[in-house]
Structures are given as C-alpha cells and as structure tokens.
Scaffold this motif. Structure first.
Motif, PDB file in Angstrom:
ATOM      1  N   TYR A 114      -9.029  15.772  -0.050  1.00 30.53           N
ATOM      2  CA  TYR A 114      -9.293  14.870   0.424  1.00 30.53           C
ATOM      3  C   TYR A 114     -11.211  14.965   0.633  1.00 30.53           C
ATOM      4  O   TYR A 114     -11.717  16.264   0.623  1.00 30.53           O
ATOM      5  CB  TYR A 114      -9.364  14.152   1.681  1.00 30.53           C
TER       6      TYR A 114
ATOM      7  N   LYS B 289     -14.517  13.477   2.825  1.00 31.58           N
ATOM      8  CA  LYS B 289     -15.474  12.975   3.792  1.00 31.58           C
ATOM      9  C   LYS B 289     -16.982  12.330   3.601  1.00 31.58           C
ATOM     10  O   LYS B 289     -18.004  11.898   4.604  1.00 31.58           O
ATOM     11  CB  LYS B 289     -15.312  13.666   5.058  1.00 31.58           C
TER      12      LYS B 289
ATOM     13  N   ALA C 269      -9.232   5.358  -2.385  1.00 31.32           N
ATOM     14  CA  ALA C 269      -8.487   6.552  -1.227  1.00 31.32           C
ATOM     15  C   ALA C 269      -9.246   7.811  -1.649  1.00 31.32           C
ATOM     16  O   ALA C 269      -9.602   7.949  -2.504  1.00 31.32           O
ATOM     17  CB  ALA C 269      -6.810   6.641  -1.538  1.00 31.32           C
ATOM     18  N   PRO C 270      -9.900   8.084  -0.798  1.00 32.57           N
ATOM     19  CA  PRO C 270     -10.331   9.727  -0.968  1.00 32.57           C
ATOM     20  C   PRO C 270      -9.750  10.208  -0.807  1.00 32.57           C
ATOM     21  O   PRO C 270     -10.078  11.932  -0.222  1.00 32.57           O
ATOM     22  CB  PRO C 270     -11.310   9.396   0.667  1.00 32.57           C
TER      23      PRO C 270
ATOM     24  N   LEU D 246      -8.658  12.027   9.205  1.00 29.88           N
ATOM     25  CA  LEU D 246     -10.201  10.962   8.067  1.00 29.88           C
ATOM     26  C   LEU D 246      -9.309   9.508   9.466  1.00 29.88           C
ATOM     27  O   LEU D 246      -8.763   9.208   9.677  1.00 29.88           O
ATOM     28  CB  LEU D 246      -9.619  10.278   7.248  1.00 29.88           C
TER      29      LEU D 246
ATOM     30  N   LYS E  48      -4.589   1.676   1.508  1.00 31.16           N
ATOM     31  CA  LYS E  48      -4.903   1.343   3.356  1.00 31.16           C
ATOM     32  C   LYS E  48      -4.827   2.463   3.554  1.00 31.16           C
ATOM     33  O   LYS E  48      -3.406   2.780   3.243  1.00 31.16           O
ATOM     34  CB  LYS E  48      -4.525   0.049   2.720  1.00 31.16           C
ATOM     35  N   THR E  49      -5.160   3.228   4.987  1.00 28.13           N
ATOM     36  CA  THR E  49      -4.845   3.790   5.693  1.00 28.13           C
ATOM     37  C   THR E  49      -3.002   3.483   6.199  1.00 28.13           C
ATOM     38  O   THR E  49      -2.775   2.752   6.509  1.00 28.13           O
ATOM     39  CB  THR E  49      -5.549   4.059   7.125  1.00 28.13           C
TER      40      THR E  49
ATOM     41  N   TRP F 116      -9.013   4.838   5.448  1.00 26.92           N
ATOM     42  CA  TRP F 116      -9.406   4.355   4.743  1.00 26.92           C
ATOM     43  C   TRP F 116      -9.076   2.807   3.835  1.00 26.92           C
ATOM     44  O   TRP F 116      -8.163   2.186   4.287  1.00 26.92           O
ATOM     45  CB  TRP F 116      -9.772   5.034   3.358  1.00 26.92           C
TER      46      TRP F 116
END
Length: 332
Positions: free
Chosen positions: A94, A96, A237-238, A229, A171-172, A233
């Motif tokens: 991931y 940031k 997605a990161p 995170l 989404k998260t 998000w």
C-alpha cells in the motif's frame, strides 16, 4: 474404467474415513515470517529475477528449496507442528504518498484450508509436491485461471463496494481486505504433475487419466488496513501487488512439508466441507504451541525491500516463463 489402483475401493474408503471425524482441516499463520525477492519454484536459486513474496510456514525455505526433506528441521509459525510446508504469495503493498513509496500491508491472518473439493480425496499430498495457483504474469481479467477462483473482497461486508479498475475494493472495507485462491487437487504420484478436477475428464474422480484426487488446498488471506490507512479510500485503491498494479497477477505457491503420517491422516478429514477436524501427527497435535524462533535460512542473499527488488528485476529479461519484464517493474 480406471484400474483398482487408481481409486480407493468403497470398503477401503469407509475404513480410511472412519479413522477421523469427517470434515475439513485448517492451518492458521498470524503473519509472514519473511518477505523476500525469491521464488524457489519459478526462479530456483535466483536473487534478481523474482518479485517480492511473503512467506508463511516453515523457515527452512531458501531460493533453492526443492524437496520436502529440506523443510523437515524448520521452525514453523503455523498452528500445526506437523505442517512444515512453505506457502507464499506476492507481497501485498500500500502507499500513503500517492505511489512514491510502498510498504507491505499489515496482516491479520493467513489460513490454509484443506477440504473435499468436488470428489473425495484418495491419496495424501506426496512428498516433494510443488504447486502454483494463479498466473504471475497476468495483466488483465482473461489472464486469471478460472479454476483458481481468485477473489479480492471486503470480508463479510453486507454492501461491498464494486471493484476499482485494478480489481481491488473501490472503497474502505469495514473489516479486512480478503483474498482467496484454490490449488489443483489432482496429482500423478509418479511425476508429481498436478491438475484441476473437471467432469469433462470422464473419470470417477474427475481427474485426468492416471491422476488421483488429493485434498483441496485453498488460501484465505486477511489484511488489516485500518491502522495503516485510518482515513480509508474512495476510488482507485492505494494498493498493488509486488507482481503488478492489479489483481490479475494474483497467485500462490506451495511446497509440501506435511509429515507423511499427518498427510495420511489429513485424507480422512476432507470428506466434509462444513465441520472442522484437527490433523495430528508424529510431531504433536494440531494447535500445539511452537517454542522455536523463526529466522531467514539464507540471510546473506536477497532483499526484503520492495524498491530494491524492483531495481533488480528491471535489469532482467525472462523469456523462459513466457514474458519480458525489463520495463514492467521500472515504475515503483
């Protein structure tokens, strides 16, 4: 018709299944014991060709591991002392900072499930068995083998978000990001060739002629991004995998390290998908706590740093596995 040696007789099957509760079994690992740019199945002995992988299980693995016996004296972080197998997947990463740098996603739990599959298991995992599920060079949905049933989801989320353009949740997730994949469950005991079951094979066990049915291995991996995170998000997605920017290169690798006694005992536990049964063996009972401390068996070679692994792979050209990778990994 298959010969009498190709499938268990009904009487033998009943006797075998009577030895233990009829169920699936499961091995859990809390975290990878090592992250490293090696792949002993695809790139044996190499320290500059493989992307970064996360390793679970027996710590005796090196870039050259080829046999079950090489794992026998390992320390395992699996919750079954009889399972000295080594499991690995491309490291899930991931960012940031908008993609300037990447770190491994924190792990909640790695689970290896062994169960029935489409037909009962006839034989245990052979010693020295090696398997790969998925396609490391995949770049689009059509590249993902259907038999591997690869999924990336928000675990147990009632209203899950749709996938983003890379196949990850857009989404998260309320809980964990979870990925699943299935391994072949047919084996030729002489050659160790494997295959997925298919009714089209026209055999009682759904395996190709000359192969027998073994337990179905499935990876279920849960990642916890809530601390990494905290703001979540929305949109792309990161994330990425060390093998590529999307889910289409998802894959898993396995070298069998189950003790022969435990592997034989496992066959009886895989006749029912819905009830757990422990697999015990010469090294103890399932769930026995391990007292050893894990370490990298070859600490002088390879890297655990994602950026460094990318630089090393940027210099390579790997035609042997059907794809060129000089430019694919240059972007960190």
């Amino acid at each position: 018709m298959p010969s009498s040696s190709s499938i268990l007789s009904s009487g033998a099957a009943v006797a075998l299944f009577a030895q233990a509760a009829l169920a699936y079994t499961q091995v859990n690992v809390p975290a990878p014991f090592m992250t490293k740019n090696i792949d002993p199945i695809v790139f044996p002995g190499s320290f500059d060709k493989s992307h970064l992988h996360s390793f679970f299980g027996a710590d005796g693995v090196t870039a050259s591991t080829n046999k079950s016996s090489e794992l026998e004296n390992s320390c395992t972080n699996a919750d079954n002392p009889n399972d000295l197998s080594i499991y690995w997947v491309p490291t899930f990463l991931y960012t940031k900072d908008g993609g300037k740098s990447y770190e491994p996603v924190p792990m909640f739990r790695f689970s290896a499930y062994y169960n029935l599959g489409e037909t009962p298991a006839e034989v245990p995992f052979p010693q020295d068995l090696k398997m790969v599920a998925g396609k490391a060079e995949g770049t689009k949905p059509a590249d993902m083998p259907a038999e591997a049933k690869i999924e990336w989801v928000c675990e147990g989320m009632k209203n899950p978000p749709p996938p983003d353009k890379n196949g990850f949740p857009s989404k998260t997730c309320d809980t964990h990001v979870q990925t699943l994949l299935y391994f072949p469950q047919c084996v030729n005991e002489a050659t160790l060739e494997t295959a997925y079951k298919d009714r089209a094979h026209g055999t009682p066990n759904w395996c190709p002629q000359g192969m027998k049915s073994m337990p179905q291995l499935r990876f279920s991996i849960r990642y916890d991004l809530r601390k990494a995170l905290p703001n979540g998000w929305d949109g792309v997605a990161p994330f990425k995998q060390a093998c590529g920017d999307n889910i289409y290169c998802s894959h898993g690798d396995f070298i069998n390290g189950w003790t022969p006694t435990a592997a034989k005992n496992m066959v009886a536990t895989t006749s029912d998908k819905y009830h757990f049964a422990p697999v015990d063996g010469d090294r103890g009972k399932a769930g026995d706590k391990q007292t050893c401390k894990q370490r990298d068996a070859d600490p002088s070679h390879g890297t655990a740093d994602y950026a460094e692994s990318v630089k090393l792979m940027g210099k390579r050209s790997v035609e042997a596995v059907g794809w060129e990778s000089r430019s694919r990994f240059l972007k960190i």
